[in-house]
Design a protein around this motif. Structure first.
Motif, PDB file in Angstrom:
ATOM      1  N   PRO A 208      -5.107 -16.550  -6.317  1.00 44.62           N
ATOM      2  CA  PRO A 208      -5.377 -15.879  -7.426  1.00 44.62           C
ATOM      3  C   PRO A 208      -5.218 -14.295  -7.378  1.00 44.62           C
ATOM      4  O   PRO A 208      -5.287 -13.467  -8.289  1.00 44.62           O
ATOM      5  N   ASN A 209      -5.356 -13.896  -5.827  1.00 45.02           N
ATOM      6  CA  ASN A 209      -5.466 -12.319  -5.804  1.00 45.02           C
ATOM      7  C   ASN A 209      -4.905 -11.738  -4.477  1.00 45.02           C
ATOM      8  O   ASN A 209      -5.493 -10.671  -3.928  1.00 45.02           O
ATOM      9  N   LYS A 210      -4.059 -12.390  -3.781  1.00 46.77           N
ATOM     10  CA  LYS A 210      -3.497 -12.040  -2.538  1.00 46.77           C
ATOM     11  C   LYS A 210      -2.424 -11.571  -2.721  1.00 46.77           C
ATOM     12  O   LYS A 210      -1.410 -11.937  -3.340  1.00 46.77           O
ATOM     13  N   VAL A 211      -2.361 -10.290  -2.035  1.00 48.45           N
ATOM     14  CA  VAL A 211      -0.919  -9.683  -1.994  1.00 48.45           C
ATOM     15  C   VAL A 211      -0.414  -9.418  -0.488  1.00 48.45           C
ATOM     16  O   VAL A 211      -1.234  -8.733   0.329  1.00 48.45           O
ATOM     17  N   THR A 212       0.809  -9.723  -0.264  1.00 43.54           N
ATOM     18  CA  THR A 212       1.401  -9.201   1.198  1.00 43.54           C
ATOM     19  C   THR A 212       2.656  -8.127   0.839  1.00 43.54           C
ATOM     20  O   THR A 212       3.239  -8.433   0.076  1.00 43.54           O
ATOM     21  N   LEU A 213       2.502  -7.310   1.380  1.00 47.94           N
ATOM     22  CA  LEU A 213       3.128  -6.063   0.839  1.00 47.94           C
ATOM     23  C   LEU A 213       3.990  -5.347   2.060  1.00 47.94           C
ATOM     24  O   LEU A 213       3.394  -4.994   3.136  1.00 47.94           O
ATOM     25  N   TRP A 214       5.450  -5.475   2.234  1.00 46.18           N
ATOM     26  CA  TRP A 214       6.230  -4.634   3.093  1.00 46.18           C
ATOM     27  C   TRP A 214       6.743  -3.416   2.525  1.00 46.18           C
ATOM     28  O   TRP A 214       7.225  -3.326   1.216  1.00 46.18           O
ATOM     29  N   SER A 215       6.720  -2.148   2.979  1.00 52.70           N
ATOM     30  CA  SER A 215       7.146  -1.127   2.443  1.00 52.70           C
ATOM     31  C   SER A 215       7.500   0.043   3.382  1.00 52.70           C
ATOM     32  O   SER A 215       7.670  -0.210   4.796  1.00 52.70           O
ATOM     33  N   THR A 216       8.272   1.097   2.892  1.00 54.29           N
ATOM     34  CA  THR A 216       8.804   2.186   3.643  1.00 54.29           C
ATOM     35  C   THR A 216       7.872   3.079   3.904  1.00 54.29           C
ATOM     36  O   THR A 216       8.146   3.975   4.185  1.00 54.29           O
ATOM     37  N   THR A 217       6.626   2.444   3.949  1.00 51.66           N
ATOM     38  CA  THR A 217       5.606   3.720   4.263  1.00 51.66           C
ATOM     39  C   THR A 217       5.509   4.184   5.760  1.00 51.66           C
ATOM     40  O   THR A 217       6.010   3.254   6.684  1.00 51.66           O
ATOM     41  N   GLN A 218       4.957   5.222   5.826  1.00 51.11           N
ATOM     42  CA  GLN A 218       4.565   5.800   7.044  1.00 51.11           C
ATOM     43  C   GLN A 218       2.962   5.641   7.492  1.00 51.11           C
ATOM     44  O   GLN A 218       2.433   5.845   8.692  1.00 51.11           O
ATOM     45  N   ALA A 219       2.307   5.128   6.550  1.00 52.76           N
ATOM     46  CA  ALA A 219       0.711   4.771   6.624  1.00 52.76           C
ATOM     47  C   ALA A 219       0.308   3.389   6.114  1.00 52.76           C
ATOM     48  O   ALA A 219      -0.322   3.393   4.947  1.00 52.76           O
ATOM     49  N   PRO A 220       0.815   2.313   6.692  1.00 57.15           N
ATOM     50  CA  PRO A 220       0.502   1.104   6.175  1.00 57.15           C
ATOM     51  C   PRO A 220      -1.071   0.719   5.723  1.00 57.15           C
ATOM     52  O   PRO A 220      -1.225   0.187   4.738  1.00 57.15           O
ATOM     53  N   TYR A 221      -2.025   1.115   6.572  1.00 52.62           N
ATOM     54  CA  TYR A 221      -3.435   0.701   6.411  1.00 52.62           C
ATOM     55  C   TYR A 221      -4.012   1.648   5.264  1.00 52.62           C
ATOM     56  O   TYR A 221      -4.732   1.339   4.282  1.00 52.62           O
ATOM     57  N   LEU A 222      -3.517   2.832   5.302  1.00 55.23           N
ATOM     58  CA  LEU A 222      -3.804   3.851   4.053  1.00 55.23           C
ATOM     59  C   LEU A 222      -3.424   3.399   2.788  1.00 55.23           C
ATOM     60  O   LEU A 222      -4.282   3.239   2.008  1.00 55.23           O
ATOM     61  N   ASP A 223      -2.101   2.689   2.736  1.00 55.08           N
ATOM     62  CA  ASP A 223      -1.653   2.033   1.315  1.00 55.08           C
ATOM     63  C   ASP A 223      -2.563   0.747   1.103  1.00 55.08           C
ATOM     64  O   ASP A 223      -3.018   0.521  -0.071  1.00 55.08           O
ATOM     65  N   LYS A 224      -3.107   0.048   2.128  1.00 53.73           N
ATOM     66  CA  LYS A 224      -3.814  -0.943   1.920  1.00 53.73           C
ATOM     67  C   LYS A 224      -5.034  -0.524   1.045  1.00 53.73           C
ATOM     68  O   LYS A 224      -5.739  -1.016  -0.035  1.00 53.73           O
ATOM     69  N   VAL A 225      -5.899   0.708   1.452  1.00 54.22           N
ATOM     70  CA  VAL A 225      -6.836   1.147   0.951  1.00 54.22           C
ATOM     71  C   VAL A 225      -6.758   1.763  -0.465  1.00 54.22           C
ATOM     72  O   VAL A 225      -7.277   1.441  -1.518  1.00 54.22           O
ATOM     73  N   THR A 226      -5.602   2.467  -0.522  1.00 55.04           N
ATOM     74  CA  THR A 226      -5.137   3.272  -1.838  1.00 55.04           C
ATOM     75  C   THR A 226      -5.009   2.118  -2.989  1.00 55.04           C
ATOM     76  O   THR A 226      -5.427   2.355  -4.088  1.00 55.04           O
ATOM     77  N   GLN A 234      -9.348  -5.529  -7.317  1.00 52.83           N
ATOM     78  CA  GLN A 234      -9.146  -6.895  -7.808  1.00 52.83           C
ATOM     79  C   GLN A 234      -8.330  -7.697  -6.935  1.00 52.83           C
ATOM     80  O   GLN A 234      -8.569  -8.909  -6.786  1.00 52.83           O
ATOM     81  N   PHE A 235      -7.667  -7.160  -5.921  1.00 46.68           N
ATOM     82  CA  PHE A 235      -6.697  -7.736  -5.196  1.00 46.68           C
ATOM     83  C   PHE A 235      -7.103  -7.426  -3.836  1.00 46.68           C
ATOM     84  O   PHE A 235      -7.415  -6.514  -3.206  1.00 46.68           O
ATOM     85  N   GLU A 236      -6.632  -8.510  -2.941  1.00 46.47           N
ATOM     86  CA  GLU A 236      -6.929  -8.545  -1.380  1.00 46.47           C
ATOM     87  C   GLU A 236      -5.602  -8.350  -0.808  1.00 46.47           C
ATOM     88  O   GLU A 236      -4.714  -9.341  -0.968  1.00 46.47           O
ATOM     89  N   ILE A 237      -5.326  -7.148  -0.511  1.00 48.41           N
ATOM     90  CA  ILE A 237      -4.148  -6.516   0.047  1.00 48.41           C
ATOM     91  C   ILE A 237      -3.620  -6.472   1.534  1.00 48.41           C
ATOM     92  O   ILE A 237      -4.570  -5.945   2.335  1.00 48.41           O
ATOM     93  N   ARG A 238      -2.845  -7.246   1.923  1.00 44.64           N
ATOM     94  CA  ARG A 238      -2.034  -7.193   3.301  1.00 44.64           C
ATOM     95  C   ARG A 238      -1.036  -6.261   3.394  1.00 44.64           C
ATOM     96  O   ARG A 238       0.016  -6.525   2.637  1.00 44.64           O
ATOM     97  N   THR A 239      -0.933  -5.324   4.315  1.00 43.34           N
ATOM     98  CA  THR A 239       0.090  -4.129   4.166  1.00 43.34           C
ATOM     99  C   THR A 239       0.843  -4.340   5.679  1.00 43.34           C
ATOM    100  O   THR A 239       0.105  -4.506   6.654  1.00 43.34           O
ATOM    101  N   ILE A 240       2.196  -4.379   5.513  1.00 44.38           N
ATOM    102  CA  ILE A 240       3.055  -4.513   6.772  1.00 44.38           C
ATOM    103  C   ILE A 240       3.993  -3.181   6.746  1.00 44.38           C
ATOM    104  O   ILE A 240       4.697  -3.144   5.869  1.00 44.38           O
ATOM    105  N   GLY A 241       4.071  -2.667   7.892  1.00 47.67           N
ATOM    106  CA  GLY A 241       5.161  -1.649   7.927  1.00 47.67           C
ATOM    107  C   GLY A 241       6.064  -1.735   9.030  1.00 47.67           C
ATOM    108  O   GLY A 241       6.011  -1.740  10.096  1.00 47.67           O
ATOM    109  N   PRO A 242       7.256  -2.206   8.311  1.00 50.10           N
ATOM    110  CA  PRO A 242       8.333  -2.337   9.278  1.00 50.10           C
ATOM    111  C   PRO A 242       9.043  -1.078   9.448  1.00 50.10           C
ATOM    112  O   PRO A 242       8.425  -0.226   9.580  1.00 50.10           O
TER     113      PRO A 242
END
Length: 770
Positions: A208-226, A234-242
């Motif tokens: 119902p509320n899980k997100v896995t995200l790959w992104s061009t970011t330089q700060a993956p964990y900060l994106d999770k918080v943002t 509302q969403f449980e977000i997992r961020t991965i920085g390739p």
């Protein structure tokens, strides 16, 4: 320095070097997913308008189109500072603002669908610069802020976030001054740092509320918080920085493109990738802040500053994400550069109908100093003072201090950078070349040369919390758990070096987890030159903790207290009897030794960069050539010689020195369109046009961590633009107060052209006046 390190300071191959040059490295756009859909954004042709109606039925009817979203289809998710910016809104606020999102099986189908979305607009008056935005009766970009002034401060820096500087008695300071100058000066060419990789993201939403995200970011964990806050928690977000193809500070602002991918994935129940084209990257992603200051400066004949008073106006474009943070840090950075007992510096953050400005290398300080130093130069000219001497004299030294971003005062405990500055001046030949204000250093027919100098420092080398784990393996290996995306600087290799030095094993035996918020502890991200001190400290502390646990495990087996043991090359041995030892593999494969390291913010030290520049100006054509650059700094201890050299060489581009010569974003003030949002019309220096760049790098130990080092890469762009302004003014014999100093502006200053800006095509500059 005499430190006998095995790995620190030694030239080594980057861990990702081979993969990058052979094309093996996986960037966001390279990642493969089953059933992947492609997301595209329909953008507004108007700078300011209400959306009266949207008909998406034709787009939805196209085979292969899986979702079309408008502001009516999504909840009231918001971002920005303050959090008033909807992901999609019924009002558009700049040319290129998002109107609708499409997900389709191919990019071509998605593009076709965009064209078939019918939108009815009610066009509104727009404001494109500080003057029009602050004019009485100006149209409001946001109803919440009818005067187009955003609230100061940011909650992430605490309730007392620095909103300006007030201390001492400025009127008394002006009375004590021998020279007083006043004027208005700007650095308003809103340049684009433009990392090679465009911005983008891939999202997978799972009910119902899980997100896995790959992104061009330089700060993956900060994106999770943002994103957690953008989506109303509302969403449980997992961020991965390739692998990240360069950030230059901008790629902590990826929340919008990430949100587009998340919403489209939620709507389709499939993975969705949204990648900006290079044109979108240039027209719809982060620009440097527009900066203007009206100020007054008092100075004694010996160069001592007595008072600084003024108002700093910041043009953030259609919304702010980091601008108030940049104001806080920029104000503190000006104090680092200009030690003065009496201050009254205010700031105003203005919103306008153009693409947003935000996080970029120099993060506020570069923008403020490039506006302020022209005024300071007039004071130095009045007092007939050498700018090198004045800048060196007034830069913070032990015994000095400054207010920093959280509004607190910090007594400076770092080193004196004067030696580095002196050696830089000697290498450049400053004393021999300096002829006085508005005097060329040499003349050859129609070509004149001039010299200039600038300086910058940043106490954010110790910003924000960092955490890391180091796990030891019984086969003489270690693994670093750290949420750090490699964004081009080679920092991952440096962290392996640090752990290798602590544990005395080969860096080749050290692995690092992917930057994945599911498996790594919190890490803010490599910004503000914090990678060496802040992140480095967390990694070092984790390695030291793992080493401690290893020695405590071995102590009873070797019959010696842990303090009597050491380890090297996978062997734990008794210090005074090395033959008494045990190998790491004695811990067995059923034991985990996991060290934890944490860094707490420390703003009591800063870095420093002084840049000397020499330019040549053709008095007939107005063309400015950058002839030579000398950068002078002190880093405490060099960690990675090649990486440091690369960072210092980066002083020219990335909205750095060349923002004084030709880099600018040209905005049509009649329509709000950026007219040079492509790699041909946006002027950049090619590799064949590089000047001679030399560096003076000293290694005076800092009281930082066990290697006594601090980072300096982020600020390499910052001192140069104002140095070029001084150099060009000296070369042509008259003051230049607009960035960039293009041929038409040079010729206009020389009275050789009647060109004006009546066309409405400008880089948004505001000239200075005394």
């Amino acid at each position: 320095m005499g430190n006998d390190y095995r790995y620190i300071g030694k030239a080594m191959k980057r861990r990702d070097g081979h993969d990058i040059v052979t094309g093996v490295a996986q960037y966001t756009d390279d990642l493969q997913f089953q059933n992947l859909l492609h997301g595209k954004v329909k953008r507004s042709p108007y700078a300011h308008a209400f959306i009266k109606g949207i008909d998406k039925s034709k787009a939805e009817a196209i085979p292969g189109v899986k979702a079309v979203l408008t502001w009516e289809d999504i909840p009231n998710y918001r971002g920005g500072t303050p959090r008033i910016v909807r992901i999609l809104d019924k009002k558009v606020r700049y040319v290129g603002d998002a109107v609708a999102l499409v997900a389709a099986t191919t990019e071509d189908i998605a593009e076709k669908a965009l064209d078939l979305i019918d939108v009815e607009y009610e066009v509104l008056p727009a404001v494109f610069d500080i003057d029009s935005a602050l004019a009485p009766g100006a149209p409001a970009v946001y109803d919440e802020f009818p005067d187009n002034i955003l609230p100061g401060g940011t909650i992430i820096y605490g309730p007392d976030c620095l909103k300006g500087v007030a201390m001492g008695d400025v009127e008394k300071g002006f009375e004590e001054a021998d020279v007083v100058t006043e004027g208005t000066f700007g650095y308003e060419n809103i340049t684009n740092a433009l990392p090679p990789e465009s911005v983008g993201a891939v999202a997978i939403f799972e009910e119902p509320n899980k997100v896995t995200l790959w992104s061009t970011t330089q700060a993956p964990y900060l994106d999770k918080v943002t994103l957690f806050h953008v989506f109303n928690r509302q969403f449980e977000i997992r961020t991965i920085g390739p692998q990240c193809g360069g950030g230059f500070g901008t790629k902590i602002m990826c929340w919008q493109v990430q949100s587009y991918a998340i919403l489209l994935s939620k709507a389709t129940s499939q993975p969705v990738k949204v990648m900006f084209t290079k044109e979108e990257h240039m027209a719809n992603f982060t620009l440097r802040l527009g900066s203007r200051i009206h100020a007054k400066v008092g100075m004694r004949k010996d160069g001592t500053l007595t008072a600084i008073k003024g108002t700093w106006y910041v043009d953030t474009g259609y919304y702010s994400f980091t601008s108030q943070a940049q104001v806080a840090i920029g104000s503190g950075e000006l104090m680092i550069m200009a030690q003065c007992p009496n201050w009254d510096l205010k700031n105003i953050v203005v919103t306008t109908n153009r693409n947003a400005s935000g996080s970029t290398r120099g993060f506020g300080g570069q923008e403020l100093k490039c506006s302020f130093i022209p005024l300071l130069s007039l004071a130095m000219e009045k007092a007939a003072l050498d700018p090198f001497e004045v800048l060196r004299k007034n830069f913070v030294k032990p015994g000095g201090g400054y207010f920093w971003r959280n509004g607190k005062w910090y007594d400076y405990r770092g080193i004196d950078f004067s030696k580095a500055m002196n050696e830089g001046a000697a290498k450049f030949g400053w004393k021999e070349k300096w002829k006085g204000w508005l005097k060329p250093s040499s003349v050859n027919d129609t070509k004149r040369r001039g010299i200039g100098v600038g300086v910058h420092g940043n106490a954010d080398i110790g910003e924000d919390v960092a955490e890391a784990y180091v796990q030891l393996g019984y086969n003489t290996t270690a693994t670093i758990f750290l949420c750090a995306a490699e964004h081009g600087t080679g920092q991952k290799s440096n962290y392996a070096k640090m752990v290798a030095e602590v544990l005395q094993i080969s860096p080749d035996n050290i692995a690092m987890t992917p930057a994945d918020s599911l498996v790594t502890p919190f890490e803010f991200g490599p910004v503000g030159s914090r990678g060496t001190y802040a992140i480095g400290s967390a990694v070092i502390n984790a390695a030291e903790d793992a080493r401690r646990l290893l020695l405590e495990f071995a102590a009873p087996k070797l019959g010696v207290a842990p303090e009597g043991l050491d380890t090297a090359d996978g062997v734990v041995f008794v210090k005074n009897n090395p033959q008494k030892n045990m190998k790491w593999r004695a811990m067995g494969n059923d034991r985990t030794i996991l060290g934890h390291g944490r860094f707490e913010p420390d703003f009591t030290m800063c870095n420093c960069m002084m840049s000397f520049v020499e330019v040549e100006v053709d008095m007939e054509t107005g063309k400015v050539d950058l002839v030579r650059v000398v950068n002078a700094t002190d880093v405490g201890q060099i960690i990675d010689p090649q990486g440091l050299e690369g960072q210092l060489n980066g002083c020219v581009g990335s909205a750095g020195i060349d923002s004084a010569i030709f880099e600018e974003t040209v905005l049509d003030h009649r329509t709000g369109h950026i007219v040079n949002a492509n790699m041909i019309d946006y002027k950049w220096r090619t590799s064949s046009e590089l000047p001679v760049i030399d560096h003076v790098v000293l290694e005076t130990p800092f009281p930082s961590h066990r290697f006594h080092a601090v980072g300096v890469g982020e600020i390499s762009t910052s001192p140069g633009p104002s140095a070029v302004l001084i150099a060009v003014s000296n070369a042509i014999g008259t003051w230049m107060h607009e960035y960039p100093m293009t041929p038409d502006r040079i010729l206009k200053a020389l009275g050789k052209t009647g060109l004006n800006s009546s066309s409405g095509l400008t880089g948004d500059n505001h000239g200075g006046q005394q």
